[in-house]
Design a protein around this motif. Structure first.
Motif, short mmCIF file in Angstrom:
data_model
loop_
_atom_site.label_atom_id
_atom_site.label_comp_id
_atom_site.label_asym_id
_atom_site.label_seq_id
_atom_site.Cartn_x
_atom_site.Cartn_y
_atom_site.Cartn_z
N PHE A 1 12.21 8.82 1.24
CA PHE A 1 12.34 9.30 2.62
C PHE A 1 10.97 9.44 3.29
CE2 PHE A 1 16.30 10.60 0.65
CZ PHE A 1 17.23 10.23 1.61
N VAL A 2 9.99 9.88 2.56
CA VAL A 2 8.64 10.06 3.10
C VAL A 2 8.03 8.72 3.50
CG1 VAL A 2 6.29 10.74 2.45
CG2 VAL A 2 8.21 12.26 1.95
N VAL A 3 8.19 7.70 2.67
CA VAL A 3 7.63 6.38 2.97
C VAL A 3 8.22 5.82 4.26
CG1 VAL A 3 7.57 3.97 2.18
CG2 VAL A 3 6.94 5.81 0.61
N ILE A 4 9.52 5.94 4.43
CA ILE A 4 10.17 5.45 5.65
C ILE A 4 9.65 6.20 6.88
CG2 ILE A 4 12.39 5.29 6.86
CD1 ILE A 4 13.64 4.85 3.99
N PHE A 5 9.61 7.51 6.80
CA PHE A 5 9.09 8.31 7.91
C PHE A 5 7.65 7.92 8.25
CE2 PHE A 5 6.62 11.96 9.35
CZ PHE A 5 7.31 12.32 10.50
N ASN A 6 6.81 7.80 7.22
CA ASN A 6 5.40 7.50 7.44
C ASN A 6 5.18 6.12 8.06
OD1 ASN A 6 4.45 9.96 6.53
ND2 ASN A 6 4.19 9.25 4.43
N TYR A 7 6.00 5.14 7.69
CA TYR A 7 5.85 3.81 8.28
C TYR A 7 6.04 3.86 9.79
CZ TYR A 7 6.51 -0.97 9.72
OH TYR A 7 6.40 -2.16 10.39
N PHE A 8 7.13 4.48 10.21
CA PHE A 8 7.42 4.52 11.64
C PHE A 8 6.38 5.34 12.40
CE2 PHE A 8 11.54 3.09 10.05
CZ PHE A 8 11.71 1.99 10.88
N ALA A 9 5.92 6.42 11.82
CA ALA A 9 4.87 7.23 12.48
C ALA A 9 3.58 6.43 12.60
CB ALA A 9 4.64 8.52 11.70
N SER A 10 3.21 5.72 11.54
CA SER A 10 1.97 4.93 11.56
C SER A 10 2.08 3.75 12.51
CB SER A 10 1.63 4.44 10.15
OG SER A 10 1.30 5.52 9.32
N LYS A 11 3.19 3.06 12.46
CA LYS A 11 3.37 1.85 13.26
C LYS A 11 3.43 2.14 14.76
CE LYS A 11 5.14 -2.35 14.24
NZ LYS A 11 4.22 -3.42 14.37
N PHE A 12 4.18 3.17 15.13
CA PHE A 12 4.45 3.38 16.55
C PHE A 12 3.64 4.48 17.20
CE2 PHE A 12 8.33 1.36 14.87
CZ PHE A 12 8.28 0.21 15.64
N VAL A 13 2.88 5.25 16.42
CA VAL A 13 2.10 6.34 17.02
C VAL A 13 0.64 6.27 16.60
CG1 VAL A 13 1.88 8.83 17.29
CG2 VAL A 13 4.15 7.82 17.07
N ILE A 14 0.37 6.34 15.33
CA ILE A 14 -1.00 6.54 14.85
C ILE A 14 -1.89 5.31 15.06
CG2 ILE A 14 -2.42 7.13 12.86
CD1 ILE A 14 0.21 8.50 11.74
N PHE A 15 -1.47 4.17 14.53
CA PHE A 15 -2.30 2.97 14.58
C PHE A 15 -1.78 1.96 15.60
CE2 PHE A 15 -2.90 4.54 10.17
CZ PHE A 15 -4.24 4.87 10.27
N PHE B 1 0.82 -1.21 0.00
CA PHE B 1 0.00 0.00 0.00
C PHE B 1 0.85 1.26 0.00
CE2 PHE B 1 -3.17 -3.13 1.30
CZ PHE B 1 -4.14 -2.84 0.35
N GLY B 2 2.07 1.16 0.52
CA GLY B 2 3.01 2.28 0.43
C GLY B 2 3.40 2.53 -1.02
N ILE B 3 3.63 1.44 -1.76
CA ILE B 3 3.94 1.57 -3.19
C ILE B 3 2.74 2.16 -3.92
CG2 ILE B 3 4.35 0.25 -5.31
CD1 ILE B 3 6.14 -1.62 -3.53
N LEU B 4 1.55 1.67 -3.62
CA LEU B 4 0.34 2.20 -4.27
C LEU B 4 0.13 3.67 -3.93
CD1 LEU B 4 -2.14 -0.78 -3.90
CD2 LEU B 4 -1.06 0.05 -6.00
N THR B 5 0.36 4.04 -2.67
CA THR B 5 0.24 5.44 -2.26
C THR B 5 1.27 6.29 -2.99
OG1 THR B 5 -0.62 4.83 -0.08
CG2 THR B 5 0.31 7.04 -0.29
N LYS C 1 -5.39 2.22 7.63
CA LYS C 1 -6.32 1.88 8.71
C LYS C 1 -6.92 0.49 8.50
CE LYS C 1 -10.49 3.32 11.11
NZ LYS C 1 -10.01 2.73 12.35
N LEU C 2 -7.41 0.25 7.29
CA LEU C 2 -8.16 -0.98 7.03
C LEU C 2 -7.30 -2.19 6.71
CD1 LEU C 2 -11.10 0.48 4.89
CD2 LEU C 2 -11.06 -0.01 7.35
N TYR C 3 -6.24 -2.00 5.92
CA TYR C 3 -5.53 -3.15 5.37
C TYR C 3 -4.13 -3.37 5.92
CZ TYR C 3 -9.36 -2.59 2.12
OH TYR C 3 -10.61 -2.44 1.57
N VAL C 4 -3.50 -2.34 6.44
CA VAL C 4 -2.12 -2.50 6.92
C VAL C 4 -2.10 -2.76 8.42
CG1 VAL C 4 0.15 -1.43 7.14
CG2 VAL C 4 -1.19 -1.07 5.05
N PHE C 5 -2.63 -1.82 9.18
CA PHE C 5 -2.56 -1.93 10.63
C PHE C 5 -3.85 -2.49 11.24
CE2 PHE C 5 0.46 1.38 9.38
CZ PHE C 5 1.62 0.78 9.84
N ASN C 6 -4.83 -2.80 10.39
CA ASN C 6 -6.08 -3.43 10.82
C ASN C 6 -6.66 -2.78 12.06
OD1 ASN C 6 -6.14 -5.50 8.76
ND2 ASN C 6 -4.42 -6.40 9.85
#
Length: 134
Positions: free
Chosen positions: A113-127, A13-17, A56-61
């Motif tokens: 760089f954006v994809v790497i930053f977004n993964y860590f933010a989503s994984k450890f903070v948002i979801f 989904f990161g590639i698709l985004t 929300k729906l497919y990565v971090f469920n």
């Protein structure tokens, strides 16, 4: 195993985004002839909407359904994506204005760089699952 599936889903989904972001940028910048800064901003908005739904729906469920929890996720997501927007735009300006890179090449480099930053933010903070969901 769950963590590997999450990473694979994030990559897909990161590639698709990223494709949504770069394609939107290209269309707005090259086809419609808008300035790269405006094109970056519009492409960011389009890709953030796509990314929130898919993450929300497919990565971090994320199973949050209440309006408060959903709003909290959305605000947190938008905050970190806004930070990544500034990272994206800053890198675009540096690469285009100072290094004289082609705008599409600059966009691709910035997105790494954006994809790497977004993964860590989503994984450890948002979801990040709440104690109730673990």
């Amino acid at each position: 195993m769950k963590n590997k599936i999450e990473v694979v889903n994030y990559l897909i989904f990161g590639i698709l985004t990223t494709v949504v972001n770069i394609a939107s940028f290209w269309l707005i910048n090259h086809i419609f002839g808008m300035d790269y800064r405006v094109a970056t901003t519009i492409a960011w908005i389009i890709s953030v909407i796509f990314a929130f739904i898919t993450n929300k729906l497919y990565v971090f469920n994320s199973k949050t359904t209440g309006i408060y929890s959903l709003f909290k996720e959305l605000i947190s997501f938008l905050f970190f994506r806004l930070l990544s927007y500034f990272l994206d735009l800053s890198l675009m300006i540096i690469l285009i204005e100072f290094i004289k890179a082609d705008s599409l090449i600059a966009k691709i480099i910035a997105n790494v760089f954006v994809v790497i930053f977004n993964y860590f933010a989503s994984k450890f903070v948002i979801f990040k699952p709440s104690n109730k969901q673990r």
